[in-house]
Design a protein around this motif. Structure first.
Motif, PDB file in Angstrom:
ATOM      1  N   THR A  62       8.964  -2.125  -5.999  1.00 62.96           N
ATOM      2  CA  THR A  62       8.914  -2.395  -4.563  1.00 62.96           C
ATOM      3  C   THR A  62       7.490  -2.256  -4.017  1.00 62.96           C
ATOM      4  N   SER A  65       2.937  -5.509  -4.439  1.00 66.38           N
ATOM      5  CA  SER A  65       1.881  -6.055  -3.567  1.00 66.38           C
ATOM      6  C   SER A  65       1.018  -4.941  -2.987  1.00 66.38           C
ATOM      7  N   TRP A  72       0.700 -10.681  -2.979  1.00 67.03           N
ATOM      8  CA  TRP A  72       1.836 -10.938  -3.869  1.00 67.03           C
ATOM      9  C   TRP A  72       1.365 -11.874  -4.967  1.00 67.03           C
ATOM     10  N   MET A  74       2.399 -13.967  -7.651  1.00 68.69           N
ATOM     11  CA  MET A  74       3.586 -14.627  -8.209  1.00 68.69           C
ATOM     12  C   MET A  74       3.459 -14.919  -9.711  1.00 68.69           C
ATOM     13  N   VAL A  77       3.532 -11.739 -11.859  1.00 64.28           N
ATOM     14  CA  VAL A  77       4.881 -11.171 -11.930  1.00 64.28           C
ATOM     15  C   VAL A  77       5.733 -11.977 -12.914  1.00 64.28           C
ATOM     16  N   GLU A 127      11.062 -14.087  -6.964  1.00 66.33           N
ATOM     17  CA  GLU A 127      11.252 -14.183  -5.515  1.00 66.33           C
ATOM     18  C   GLU A 127      12.116 -13.035  -4.988  1.00 66.33           C
ATOM     19  N   GLU A 130       9.757 -10.204  -4.713  1.00 62.28           N
ATOM     20  CA  GLU A 130       8.929 -10.407  -3.524  1.00 62.28           C
ATOM     21  C   GLU A 130       9.686  -9.973  -2.268  1.00 62.28           C
ATOM     22  N   SER A 131      10.972 -10.259  -2.215  1.00 65.91           N
ATOM     23  CA  SER A 131      11.767  -9.965  -1.017  1.00 65.91           C
ATOM     24  C   SER A 131      11.965  -8.469  -0.788  1.00 65.91           C
ATOM     25  N   GLN A 133       9.577  -6.098  -1.420  1.00 62.41           N
ATOM     26  CA  GLN A 133       8.295  -5.402  -1.308  1.00 62.41           C
ATOM     27  C   GLN A 133       8.240  -4.568  -0.035  1.00 62.41           C
ATOM     28  N   LYS A 136       5.742  -5.454   3.198  1.00 61.09           N
ATOM     29  CA  LYS A 136       5.763  -6.878   2.840  1.00 61.09           C
ATOM     30  C   LYS A 136       4.354  -7.345   2.505  1.00 61.09           C
ATOM     31  N   PRO A 137       4.225  -8.306   1.596  1.00 63.27           N
ATOM     32  CA  PRO A 137       2.891  -8.831   1.262  1.00 63.27           C
ATOM     33  C   PRO A 137       2.199  -9.437   2.481  1.00 63.27           C
ATOM     34  N   TYR A 140      -0.789 -14.190  -0.342  1.00 60.04           N
ATOM     35  CA  TYR A 140      -0.102 -14.676  -1.544  1.00 60.04           C
ATOM     36  C   TYR A 140      -1.092 -15.403  -2.443  1.00 60.04           C
TER      37      TYR A 140
END
Length: 142
Positions: A62, A65, A72, A74, A77, A127, A130-131, A133, A136-137, A140
């Motif tokens: 969690t 980021s 983030w 991507m 990851v 994804e 990412e949701s 985190q 939140k980031p 990106y």
């Protein structure tokens, strides 16, 4: 009556879009639970049931980021998940999840303008991560 049909169509398509997004997210979460939660925990904080037996403590997923200054990452990851690049050591206890490479692919922009097919399961798990985190980031990178 015509106005009612237009509004009804918009509402129905909105609900379908929300349902599709939730389904996509749920699949990523389901794949995470199936392949990652034993070590990383259901809440992805690194406190899974099997974590105690590992030489390397599982990461708090969690905070990906946050550890990267609010970015983030991507592709990084996805690479860790599928094992393509082994850039972080020690990682002896982190399995390669080959099942995430099975199934259909989707087109993914790698950030340099080139679009390449990527397994959809791999993107779904990334994804999902990412949701969750926290925080939140802020930015990106592919």
């Amino acid at each position: 009556m015509r106005y009612f049909r237009i509004v009804a169509s918009i509402v129905i398509s909105s609900v379908a879009t929300i349902s599709a997004a939730e389904e996509f997210s749920d699949l990523g979460k389901d794949l995470f639970v199936e392949h990652c939660a034993r070590c990383h925990g259901i809440d992805a904080t690194g406190k899974g049931f099997d974590a105690i037996d590992l030489r390397t403590q599982p990461a708090d997923l969690t905070k990906i980021s946050e550890r990267r200054g609010g970015v983030w990452p991507m592709l990084e990851v996805m690479s860790i998940l599928d094992g393509y690049l082994k850039v972080q050591e020690p990682r002896d206890d982190m399995p390669v999840i080959t099942e995430l490479n099975d199934g259909p692919t989707v087109q993914f922009d790698t950030g340099n303008g080139l679009v390449t097919p990527i397994p959809s399961k791999l993107i779904e798990v990334a994804e999902y991560l990412e949701s969750i985190q926290s925080p939140k980031p802020e930015r990106y990178v592919p």
